[in-house]
Design a protein around this motif. Structure first.
Motif, PDB file in Angstrom:
ATOM      1  N   CYS A  22       5.015  79.761 109.134  1.00 18.38           N
ATOM      2  CA  CYS A  22       4.117  80.427 110.332  1.00 18.38           C
ATOM      3  C   CYS A  22       3.486  79.165 111.102  1.00 18.38           C
ATOM      4  N   ARG A  23       3.786  79.437 112.587  1.00 18.50           N
ATOM      5  CA  ARG A  23       3.449  78.519 113.531  1.00 18.50           C
ATOM      6  C   ARG A  23       1.809  78.515 113.597  1.00 18.50           C
ATOM      7  N   GLY A  24       1.266  79.830 113.297  1.00 19.93           N
ATOM      8  CA  GLY A  24      -0.521  79.989 113.396  1.00 19.93           C
ATOM      9  C   GLY A  24      -0.915  79.174 112.339  1.00 19.93           C
ATOM     10  N   CYS A  25      -0.573  79.460 111.089  1.00 17.20           N
ATOM     11  CA  CYS A  25      -1.234  78.809 109.823  1.00 17.20           C
ATOM     12  C   CYS A  25      -0.777  77.762 109.109  1.00 17.20           C
ATOM     13  N   GLN A  26       0.598  77.575 109.442  1.00 12.93           N
ATOM     14  CA  GLN A  26       1.451  76.396 108.693  1.00 12.93           C
ATOM     15  C   GLN A  26       1.773  76.712 107.455  1.00 12.93           C
ATOM     16  N   ARG A  27       1.576  77.977 106.872  1.00 14.45           N
ATOM     17  CA  ARG A  27       1.971  78.385 105.483  1.00 14.45           C
ATOM     18  C   ARG A  27       3.464  78.906 105.541  1.00 14.45           C
ATOM     19  N   GLY A  28       4.205  78.501 104.442  1.00 11.47           N
ATOM     20  CA  GLY A  28       5.639  79.160 104.404  1.00 11.47           C
ATOM     21  C   GLY A  28       5.303  80.589 103.966  1.00 11.47           C
ATOM     22  N   ASP A  29       6.346  81.314 104.188  1.00 12.02           N
ATOM     23  CA  ASP A  29       6.450  82.757 104.212  1.00 12.02           C
ATOM     24  C   ASP A  29       6.259  82.885 102.763  1.00 12.02           C
ATOM     25  N   ASP A  30       6.624  82.284 101.662  1.00  8.51           N
ATOM     26  CA  ASP A  30       6.639  82.734 100.183  1.00  8.51           C
ATOM     27  C   ASP A  30       4.915  82.512  99.955  1.00  8.51           C
ATOM     28  N   GLU A  31       4.564  81.454 100.444  1.00 12.13           N
ATOM     29  CA  GLU A  31       3.113  81.193 100.310  1.00 12.13           C
ATOM     30  C   GLU A  31       2.208  82.111 100.790  1.00 12.13           C
ATOM     31  N   ILE A  32       2.389  82.961 102.135  1.00  9.14           N
ATOM     32  CA  ILE A  32       1.749  83.783 102.549  1.00  9.14           C
ATOM     33  C   ILE A  32       1.942  85.180 101.689  1.00  9.14           C
ATOM     34  N   LEU A  33       3.054  85.278 101.127  1.00 11.21           N
ATOM     35  CA  LEU A  33       3.286  86.641 100.410  1.00 11.21           C
ATOM     36  C   LEU A  33       2.395  86.541  98.979  1.00 11.21           C
TER      37      LEU A  33
END
Length: 146
Positions: A22-33
């Motif tokens: 994510c360009r906003g929070c710098q987390r990977g998609d798996d980390e967001i999930l």
């Protein structure tokens, strides 16, 4: 009553556009999930990692000369930040939101580093964002074991 779960989300999730980070929070998609499944200690550790990443990258472009002024401006413009969030990490949010309106960084308690001298705020933000995305990609690769 359950407490709220702190998240680094800034309401700009580019993973919905196909970005792996994510360009906003710098987390990977798996980390967001998996965020809400992490323990409080795990989330706090990840938040500290993200703040350190932002500090490291933003420090190449900016110096905080007045943290109180920066905080006052964040409050004035209602830009979200956490009490424990380091000033340079906060500055990333300020530039993200105000990059087209900020004329003079010193009014916000900031000054450009040598690498950013002569850049207008929009270009400074563009370069900072590019470097932040690259660093976040490296972080993601480390976390996923790639």
């Amino acid at each position: 009553m359950a407490g709220s779960i702190t998240s680094p989300c800034v309401g700009l999730c580019s993973t919905t556009l196909g970005d792996p980070v994510c360009r906003g929070c710098q987390r990977g998609d798996d980390e967001i999930l998996e965020w809400f499944g992490l323990s409080g200690d795990q989330r706090a550790a990840r938040m500290a990692e993200l703040d350190a990443l932002r500090e490291s990258v933003a420090g190449r472009f900016l110096k905080v000369v007045d943290a109180d002024c920066l905080e006052a401006q964040l409050r004035r413009y209602r830009i979200r930040f956490r009490p424990e969030q380091p000033a340079l990490s906060r500055a990333v949010e300020l530039l993200r939101v105000g990059r087209t309106r900020i004329q003079a960084l010193p009014r916000y308690g900031l000054e450009p580093s040598e690498a950013a001298l002569g850049l207008d705020v929009a270009e400074l933000h563009a370069r900072l964002s590019q470097a932040l995305n690259e660093a976040a990609e490296r972080r993601r690769a480390t976390h996923s074991g790639n």
